[in-house]
Write a protein that holds these residues in place. Structure first.
Motif, PDB file in Angstrom:
ATOM      1  N   THR A 307     -31.327 -81.255  24.361  1.00 31.80           N
ATOM      2  CA  THR A 307     -30.166 -81.808  25.050  1.00 31.80           C
ATOM      3  C   THR A 307     -29.736 -80.970  26.255  1.00 31.80           C
ATOM      4  O   THR A 307     -29.794 -79.728  26.213  1.00 31.80           O
ATOM      5  N   PRO A 308     -29.276 -81.621  27.323  1.00 33.48           N
ATOM      6  CA  PRO A 308     -28.763 -80.887  28.491  1.00 33.48           C
ATOM      7  C   PRO A 308     -27.558 -80.009  28.171  1.00 33.48           C
ATOM      8  O   PRO A 308     -27.182 -79.169  28.990  1.00 33.48           O
ATOM      9  N   GLN A 309     -26.949 -80.204  27.008  1.00 31.32           N
ATOM     10  CA  GLN A 309     -25.830 -79.343  26.610  1.00 31.32           C
ATOM     11  C   GLN A 309     -26.263 -77.885  26.451  1.00 31.32           C
ATOM     12  O   GLN A 309     -25.432 -76.974  26.504  1.00 31.32           O
ATOM     13  N   VAL A 310     -27.560 -77.665  26.228  1.00 37.86           N
ATOM     14  CA  VAL A 310     -28.093 -76.301  26.111  1.00 37.86           C
ATOM     15  C   VAL A 310     -28.416 -75.789  27.509  1.00 37.86           C
ATOM     16  O   VAL A 310     -29.094 -76.464  28.288  1.00 37.86           O
ATOM     17  N   ASP A 311     -27.953 -74.598  27.829  1.00 36.37           N
ATOM     18  CA  ASP A 311     -28.041 -74.084  29.199  1.00 36.37           C
ATOM     19  C   ASP A 311     -29.263 -73.224  29.473  1.00 36.37           C
ATOM     20  O   ASP A 311     -29.642 -73.038  30.630  1.00 36.37           O
ATOM     21  N   ALA A 312     -29.890 -72.650  28.454  1.00 37.78           N
ATOM     22  CA  ALA A 312     -31.069 -71.812  28.647  1.00 37.78           C
ATOM     23  C   ALA A 312     -31.807 -71.692  27.324  1.00 37.78           C
ATOM     24  O   ALA A 312     -31.205 -71.846  26.249  1.00 37.78           O
ATOM     25  N   LEU A 313     -33.107 -71.437  27.396  1.00 36.38           N
ATOM     26  CA  LEU A 313     -33.930 -71.246  26.206  1.00 36.38           C
ATOM     27  C   LEU A 313     -34.609 -69.889  26.281  1.00 36.38           C
ATOM     28  O   LEU A 313     -35.337 -69.596  27.243  1.00 36.38           O
ATOM     29  N   VAL A 314     -34.364 -69.042  25.278  1.00 35.77           N
ATOM     30  CA  VAL A 314     -35.087 -67.785  25.101  1.00 35.77           C
ATOM     31  C   VAL A 314     -36.167 -68.050  24.057  1.00 35.77           C
ATOM     32  O   VAL A 314     -35.855 -68.472  22.939  1.00 35.77           O
ATOM     33  N   THR A 315     -37.426 -67.832  24.409  1.00 36.94           N
ATOM     34  CA  THR A 315     -38.518 -68.266  23.550  1.00 36.94           C
ATOM     35  C   THR A 315     -39.428 -67.092  23.163  1.00 36.94           C
ATOM     36  O   THR A 315     -39.184 -65.946  23.531  1.00 36.94           O
ATOM     37  N   GLY A 316     -40.502 -67.392  22.420  1.00 39.21           N
ATOM     38  CA  GLY A 316     -41.415 -66.347  21.975  1.00 39.21           C
ATOM     39  C   GLY A 316     -42.668 -66.923  21.363  1.00 39.21           C
ATOM     40  O   GLY A 316     -43.146 -67.985  21.744  1.00 39.21           O
ATOM     41  N   HIS A 317     -43.217 -66.215  20.392  1.00 38.68           N
ATOM     42  CA  HIS A 317     -44.342 -66.622  19.561  1.00 38.68           C
ATOM     43  C   HIS A 317     -45.709 -66.480  20.220  1.00 38.68           C
ATOM     44  O   HIS A 317     -46.648 -65.995  19.584  1.00 38.68           O
ATOM     45  N   THR A 318     -45.870 -66.903  21.467  1.00 36.05           N
ATOM     46  CA  THR A 318     -47.190 -66.845  22.094  1.00 36.05           C
ATOM     47  C   THR A 318     -47.482 -65.487  22.720  1.00 36.05           C
ATOM     48  O   THR A 318     -48.598 -65.266  23.210  1.00 36.05           O
ATOM     49  N   HIS A 319     -46.519 -64.579  22.722  1.00 32.37           N
ATOM     50  CA  HIS A 319     -46.682 -63.225  23.270  1.00 32.37           C
ATOM     51  C   HIS A 319     -46.953 -63.228  24.766  1.00 32.37           C
ATOM     52  O   HIS A 319     -47.504 -62.263  25.299  1.00 32.37           O
ATOM     53  N   ASN A 320     -46.569 -64.292  25.438  1.00 27.50           N
ATOM     54  CA  ASN A 320     -46.755 -64.376  26.882  1.00 27.50           C
ATOM     55  C   ASN A 320     -45.452 -64.051  27.601  1.00 27.50           C
ATOM     56  O   ASN A 320     -44.366 -64.145  27.032  1.00 27.50           O
ATOM     57  N   ALA A 321     -45.575 -63.709  28.879  1.00 25.63           N
ATOM     58  CA  ALA A 321     -44.416 -63.416  29.711  1.00 25.63           C
ATOM     59  C   ALA A 321     -44.232 -64.527  30.727  1.00 25.63           C
ATOM     60  O   ALA A 321     -45.178 -64.892  31.428  1.00 25.63           O
ATOM     61  N   TYR A 322     -43.014 -65.076  30.792  1.00 23.71           N
ATOM     62  CA  TYR A 322     -42.737 -66.089  31.801  1.00 23.71           C
ATOM     63  C   TYR A 322     -41.241 -66.248  32.005  1.00 23.71           C
ATOM     64  O   TYR A 322     -40.436 -65.991  31.110  1.00 23.71           O
ATOM     65  N   VAL A 323     -40.900 -66.635  33.212  1.00 19.89           N
ATOM     66  CA  VAL A 323     -39.550 -67.054  33.581  1.00 19.89           C
ATOM     67  C   VAL A 323     -39.736 -68.339  34.366  1.00 19.89           C
ATOM     68  O   VAL A 323     -40.169 -68.321  35.510  1.00 19.89           O
ATOM     69  N   CYS A 324     -39.452 -69.469  33.729  1.00 25.06           N
ATOM     70  CA  CYS A 324     -39.743 -70.781  34.308  1.00 25.06           C
ATOM     71  C   CYS A 324     -38.492 -71.653  34.301  1.00 25.06           C
ATOM     72  O   CYS A 324     -37.634 -71.504  33.431  1.00 25.06           O
ATOM     73  N   SER A 325     -38.416 -72.574  35.225  1.00 29.25           N
ATOM     74  CA  SER A 325     -37.406 -73.622  35.141  1.00 29.25           C
ATOM     75  C   SER A 325     -38.122 -74.922  34.777  1.00 29.25           C
ATOM     76  O   SER A 325     -39.082 -75.313  35.430  1.00 29.25           O
ATOM     77  N   ILE A 326     -37.661 -75.540  33.702  1.00 29.22           N
ATOM     78  CA  ILE A 326     -38.221 -76.798  33.204  1.00 29.22           C
ATOM     79  C   ILE A 326     -37.085 -77.808  33.136  1.00 29.22           C
ATOM     80  O   ILE A 326     -36.006 -77.503  32.618  1.00 29.22           O
ATOM     81  N   ALA A 327     -37.324 -78.986  33.672  1.00 30.22           N
ATOM     82  CA  ALA A 327     -36.268 -79.999  33.740  1.00 30.22           C
ATOM     83  C   ALA A 327     -35.838 -80.438  32.345  1.00 30.22           C
ATOM     84  O   ALA A 327     -36.660 -80.661  31.458  1.00 30.22           O
ATOM     85  N   ASP A 328     -34.513 -80.572  32.144  1.00 31.45           N
ATOM     86  CA  ASP A 328     -33.981 -81.084  30.885  1.00 31.45           C
ATOM     87  C   ASP A 328     -34.036 -82.618  30.905  1.00 31.45           C
ATOM     88  O   ASP A 328     -34.479 -83.216  31.899  1.00 31.45           O
ATOM     89  N   PRO A 329     -33.627 -83.299  29.847  1.00 28.64           N
ATOM     90  CA  PRO A 329     -33.713 -84.765  29.818  1.00 28.64           C
ATOM     91  C   PRO A 329     -32.934 -85.463  30.927  1.00 28.64           C
ATOM     92  O   PRO A 329     -33.240 -86.613  31.256  1.00 28.64           O
TER      93      PRO A 329
END
Length: 605
Positions: A307-329
């Motif tokens: 949902t667009p109500q969420v302002d940012a996503l802190v992620t993990g699991h794949t052990h990769n490094a990234y700072v990306c902007s991905i369009a919300d719904p």
């Protein structure tokens, strides 16, 4: 029950003073569209005339990291480096990681920031080196408390020892089997673990808090924590017994609505699932245009549907490094970050809070991955913590179990260390049953390389028990099972099909088993059936083969359902014991083991 908390909750132990140190970090910056904030006010803790009331906009610092895996000391080999892209297009590597340095970097980053939150994306523990794993990760929880971690999601490795043990890490108490390790009872985590999508099968309720709210001077930021829905596929069955793992997107959206109803409009999702950026350089511009750029993997679909109500996503699991902007719904860009693994990076994100709306001004969000370099002063409290636990571990960890003539790496489609471990399990299998034909090892179970250079004064080329534990920390047993040739072929094809089609999991194979992996093809066809040979002979689909695997694979883990269908089971010693026995029997100080050539799988690109 859901909980709210002040910005700096009263700790069960006195928190350490902020440690001021020299700033040293190489920065990559990703930002949403750099738009001016509405109105005349600027971000920061502005004051109205008279200096009493804050202004409309307030910058909130969010420091985050993920997949620490108990790496308190600097990781060895490639696991302790990050790749940096240079302006001329070349790359260089930088030594990184270690909580003594992570603490210094985080404390320096917080200097002068009145509104600062530190969050994590799961897998703080599990698959840990001996200094933490030997003590059921109590040392890591102590270190995270000292780091002033505010909140984390659970990851799949938080379930390695089951939900009851996870509850102990949260709430404290001595280990039910091994007891207390020091004179003081383990007090547990000062921070909440969030597990919104992990339900008790009986009660249908989350086993831990689904969300947590940070508050300070009227600023409120909610955090929802989830792990990947597929956790049961990558954790031993005993670890997730009695638990249900729900869809990440549905869960986040559910609790985002609940937070909104409670008046919390600024929301961050901590998601233990990740993606695969087009470059392994930590400072890669994830938003650069062009074919082959950007990011792929499960987190993309999650980000597009949360949902667009969420302002940012802190992620993990794949052990990769990234700072990306991905369009919300709604089509608006939203920041999605990951800080690699093992404490080598942390992400520094600025969230601009609008006091009038209670929401984040998303056009002003900025984020950067920063390197945890080792050229800063060590945090003394972390040095003391590491020393305490190393002293307890030393009698076990410093024992030599083998000798190697060079670095034995764990990276690549087929790795030298993967070959060595498969050979060790084949040798152990033949001790149990001389008719054992081959061994298969999952690559995710190989957590670190073996390095030639002395790490703690043991001497170059010496492999200690602690180093072996870091490589194989799961205590899986070596299991023997019978499979038909047809099943063996099917198992090899499952490396690149079904759940593993998008992200292949290439099994490491013992000496004598060879085949061709044709990556120009798709799906199961990437394993060339006619090329599969055992000691030079084609696999007979109707024949029976005795196969050694670890207990995780023998239970069908990592999407290898066929390996869960074996018969005539025999359970041997744990996999670390098998490795220790193999190294001891096949190496000495004067005749060390050379790194295997990793030439059993022919890869066609």
């Amino acid at each position: 029950m859901p909980a709210t908390s002040p910005a700096h909750p009263e700790r069960r132990r006195r928190r350490t003073n902020r440690f001021l140190a020299l700033a040293a970090g190489v920065v990559t910056v990703g930002a949403l569209a750099a738009a001016a904030l509405p109105g005349a006010a600027t971000a920061g803790e502005d004051q109205r005339p008279g200096g009493h009331w804050p202004g409309r906009y307030q910058d909130v610092q969010l420091l985050s990291f993920n997949d620490l895996h108990g790496n308190l000391e600097p990781p060895a080999g490639s696991s302790g480096r990050v790749t940096e892209k240079q302006p001329d297009g070349t790359t260089k590597t930088i030594d990184a990681g270690g909580v003594e340095y992570l603490a210094t970097h985080l404390r320096q980053a917080r200097k002068g920031e009145k509104y600062s939150i530190t969050a994590a994306g799961g897998d703080m523990v599990g698959a840990s080196p001996l200094i933490s794993g030997l003590f059921h990760d109590e040392p890591t929880i102590e270190a995270l408390n000292k780091l002033d971690l505010d909140v984390t999601s659970v990851g799949n490795h938080e379930f390695d020892e089951g939900a009851r043990e996870l509850g102990r890490l949260q709430n404290g108490g001595c280990h039910p089997k091994d007891g207390c390790y020091t004179d003081e009872e383990f007090e547990g985590a000062d921070f909440p673990y969030l597990a919104a999508n992990v339900l008790d099968e009986k009660t249908k309720k989350p086993i831990l808090k689904p969300y947590w709210v940070w508050k300070k001077n009227g600023v409120k930021v909610g955090f929802i924590g989830v792990t990947l829905e597929g956790t049961p596929d990558i954790v031993s069955a005993d670890g997730v017994k009695g638990l249900t793992f729900k869809d990440e997107v549905e869960t986040i959206n559910k609790y985002a609505k609940e937070l909104q109803r409670k008046g919390v409009k600024s929301i961050v999702a901590l998601v233990h699932e990740g993606g695969f950026p087009a470059s392994t350089s930590y400072n890669y511009d994830c938003d650069s245009p062009g074919a082959g750029d950007g990011i792929s993997g499960p987190i993309v679909d999650i980000a597009k549907n949360v949902t667009p109500q969420v302002d940012a996503l802190v992620t993990g699991h794949t052990h990769n490094a990234y700072v990306c902007s991905i369009a919300d719904p709604a089509g608006n860009p939203r920041m999605v970050t990951s800080a690699a693994s093992f404490g080598r990076l942390y992400t520094d994100t600025t969230l601009t809070y609008d006091r009038r709306t209670g929401d984040i001004a998303r056009t002003a969000v900025k984020s950067a991955n920063r390197v945890v370099t080792r050229d800063v002063p060590k945090a003394p409290d972390m040095t003391e913590l590491i020393g305490k636990w190393n002293t307890l571990a030393a009698p076990i960890g410093n024992r030599a179990i083998g000798w190697i003539s060079g670095d034995i790496g764990n990276t690549g489609t087929e790795s030298p260390l993967g070959d060595l471990i498969a050979d060790a399990q084949l040798a152990h299998g033949r001790q149990l049953d001389p008719e054992t034909d081959l061994a298969l090892m999952n690559p995710g179970g190989i957590r670190a390389p073996l390095t030639y250079a002395a790490k703690a004064g043991e001497g170059d080329g010496v492999v200690t028990y602690a180093e072996g534990f870091t490589v194989q920390p799961f205590a899986n047993t070596v299991n023997l099972q019978d499979f038909t040739g047809a099943q063996l072929i099917q198992a090899l094809k499952e490396q690149v099909s079904g759940p593993n089609a998008a992200a292949p999991k290439i099994l490491q194979v013992s000496s004598g088993l060879t085949y061709t992996l044709d990556l120009t093809k798709s799906g199961a066809d990437r394993v060339v059936t006619d090329s599969i040979r055992l000691n030079g002979s084609a696999i007979d689909p109707a024949a029976t083969y005795r196969v050694a695997t670890n207990s995780f694979l023998a239970g069908g883990g990592d999407g290898f359902t066929t390996l869960g269908q074996g018969t005539n089971d025999v359970v041997g010693a744990d996999d670390l014991t098998a490795l220790e026995q193999y190294l001891t029997a096949n190496s000495s100080a004067t005749n060390p083991i050379a790194p295997p050539k990793a030439d059993r799988i022919t890869v066609v690109n």
